[in-house]
Motif scaffolding. Sequence first.
Motif, mmCIF file in Angstrom:
data_model
loop_
_atom_site.group_PDB
_atom_site.id
_atom_site.type_symbol
_atom_site.label_atom_id
_atom_site.label_comp_id
_atom_site.label_asym_id
_atom_site.label_seq_id
_atom_site.Cartn_x
_atom_site.Cartn_y
_atom_site.Cartn_z
ATOM 1 N N CYS A 118 -32.213 26.644 27.163
ATOM 2 C CA CYS A 118 -32.244 25.231 27.574
ATOM 3 C C CYS A 118 -33.467 24.931 28.439
ATOM 4 C CB CYS A 118 -30.993 24.871 28.364
ATOM 5 S SG CYS A 118 -29.525 24.799 27.347
ATOM 6 N N LEU A 119 -33.837 25.875 29.316
ATOM 7 C CA LEU A 119 -34.926 25.581 30.244
ATOM 8 C C LEU A 119 -36.291 25.915 29.658
ATOM 9 C CD1 LEU A 119 -33.389 26.719 33.649
ATOM 10 C CD2 LEU A 119 -33.500 24.416 32.691
ATOM 11 N N LEU A 120 -36.380 27.010 28.910
ATOM 12 C CA LEU A 120 -37.718 27.506 28.581
ATOM 13 C C LEU A 120 -37.984 27.726 27.096
ATOM 14 C CD1 LEU A 120 -38.286 29.924 31.594
ATOM 15 C CD2 LEU A 120 -39.282 27.666 31.260
ATOM 16 N N ASN A 121 -37.089 27.326 26.209
ATOM 17 C CA ASN A 121 -37.414 27.401 24.780
ATOM 18 C C ASN A 121 -38.754 26.687 24.555
ATOM 19 O OD1 ASN A 121 -37.480 25.979 22.012
ATOM 20 N ND2 ASN A 121 -35.927 27.551 21.712
ATOM 21 N N GLY A 138 -37.335 23.426 25.249
ATOM 22 C CA GLY A 138 -36.858 23.722 26.606
ATOM 23 C C GLY A 138 -37.188 22.595 27.577
ATOM 24 N N TYR A 139 -36.282 22.439 28.547
ATOM 25 C CA TYR A 139 -36.413 21.348 29.510
ATOM 26 C C TYR A 139 -37.744 21.409 30.253
ATOM 27 C CZ TYR A 139 -35.176 18.462 33.508
ATOM 28 O OH TYR A 139 -35.169 17.511 34.482
ATOM 29 N N TYR A 140 -38.054 22.574 30.854
ATOM 30 C CA TYR A 140 -39.309 22.670 31.613
ATOM 31 C C TYR A 140 -40.524 22.770 30.695
ATOM 32 C CZ TYR A 140 -36.896 23.251 36.028
ATOM 33 O OH TYR A 140 -36.127 23.039 37.130
ATOM 34 N N GLU A 156 -29.209 15.088 35.263
ATOM 35 C CA GLU A 156 -29.993 14.250 34.378
ATOM 36 C C GLU A 156 -30.104 12.892 35.051
ATOM 37 O OE1 GLU A 156 -28.495 14.708 30.342
ATOM 38 O OE2 GLU A 156 -29.952 13.241 29.635
ATOM 39 N N ASN A 157 -31.335 12.414 35.173
ATOM 40 C CA ASN A 157 -31.537 11.107 35.773
ATOM 41 C C ASN A 157 -30.854 10.977 37.143
ATOM 42 O OD1 ASN A 157 -32.520 8.563 35.898
ATOM 43 N ND2 ASN A 157 -31.013 7.653 34.509
ATOM 44 N N ALA A 192 -23.596 19.300 27.138
ATOM 45 C CA ALA A 192 -23.668 18.100 26.292
ATOM 46 C C ALA A 192 -25.042 17.899 25.664
ATOM 47 C CB ALA A 192 -23.273 16.874 27.109
ATOM 48 N N ARG A 193 -26.096 18.075 26.436
ATOM 49 C CA ARG A 193 -27.436 17.732 25.924
ATOM 50 C C ARG A 193 -28.447 18.838 26.244
ATOM 51 N NH1 ARG A 193 -29.013 12.417 25.300
ATOM 52 N NH2 ARG A 193 -30.406 12.386 27.098
ATOM 53 N N PRO A 194 -28.253 20.030 25.633
ATOM 54 C CA PRO A 194 -29.140 21.150 25.970
ATOM 55 C C PRO A 194 -30.603 20.819 25.715
ATOM 56 C CG PRO A 194 -27.811 21.658 24.020
ATOM 57 C CD PRO A 194 -27.256 20.393 24.616
ATOM 58 N N GLY A 195 -31.447 21.159 26.681
ATOM 59 C CA GLY A 195 -32.880 20.876 26.571
ATOM 60 C C GLY A 195 -33.257 19.562 27.229
ATOM 61 N N LEU A 196 -32.261 18.696 27.469
ATOM 62 C CA LEU A 196 -32.585 17.385 28.044
ATOM 63 C C LEU A 196 -32.110 17.239 29.489
ATOM 64 C CD1 LEU A 196 -31.818 15.059 24.996
ATOM 65 C CD2 LEU A 196 -33.984 16.101 25.683
#
Length: 362
Positions: A27-30, A34-36, A250-251, A259-263
């Motif tokens: 979720c964070l680093l793909n 990935g999110y970041y 989120e926000n 619910a929203r992996p990566g976001l």
Amino acid sequence: MTPLADLLARRIAATGPITLAEYMAECLLNPQHGYYATRDPLGAAGDFTTAPEISQMFGELIGLCLAQSWLDQGAPRAVLAEAGPGRGTLMADIWRATKGVPGFHERVEIRLIEASPVLRQAQAARLAGAPVQWLDSLEALPEAPLWFVANEFFDALPIRQFQRAGNGWREVVVGLDGTRLTPGLTPPAPLAELADRLADTKDGDVVEICPAAKPAVGAVCRRIAARGGAAVIVDYGDWRSRGDTFQALENHAFADPFARPGLADLTAHVDFEALARAAHPLAASRLTPQGALLQALGIEARAARLAQGMSPEARQRHLAALRRLTDGDEMGTLFKALALVPSGAPMPPGFTPAPALVEAAR
Ligand code: SAH
């Protein structure tokens, strides 16, 4: 469904549930989703904000604290490293505040350990003109005296989560309900790593471990032990992991982490005891609440100085930022700081030595 949810669902359907650590890492680093890896999440328009983004005072005081520690150890040629520097704000404030420290800018070079290409760009913009290089991992740090800082880095490292069942543990894993990602539990099994937690937990209690924290702290502390230096680690968490602290933001609001992996940003509280143990044989400070640390470093005087000449509106915002960083019902006590120095070296200003940990590193 996000593209990453789809990808993970197919992987889980093929090979079975994954640990929370695997889920969090994806979720964070793909690299694609990935999110970041894909965004700058900080600030008012992002998902969360951090101490250095709230006020320049945070970085200035941490900078002077590190520079005093550097002077205390003889002002050697050294590396000043930060892990997870976000937008580069903390390091930019540290660098500006230490300009007047004799020799510091001549003898110190900056290394930033950052996984996100987007944030590396932001850091380069903030630190234009400073002697900066980027590294992919803490293992890549040079063998040199090292002053190390990290704010809200360790909370982003993937965790595994366990629920006590008798004298064993069930691991929280991510599986599927139809095509939806959903948490589940493995059958109970004994776990050597958590053997020492049987004494202070009961059936049903949740404990988290962060497998990546130990090698990260180890890489930093080996250099400090061999060559001198200090580490200052600031994050939310406590002396010992207890309970489910895995969360999504989120926000600027809490969200369902599945619910929203990566976001969404995913974090867990930091287990500072595990960091202090991994730092063996360095001496650890007492775990110091952020508010108390900043007070000890003189935030009130710095705030008063900065307030001179501000418009009434700017002054209001400035005082609100001061409260946000230091008040017990804001970040003042949830966030904590740990300092690590070679045994026998003075603690950085604002920190007091802790009684030695009884046993060696686990
Ligand atoms: N320290 C900054 C940002 C905190 S957000 C601040 O206080 O504002 C977490 C930071 O850690 C981001 O810069 C993120 O990209 C980075 N990060 C997360 N996991 C990482 C990893 N495994 N290796 C290197 N950097 C990582």
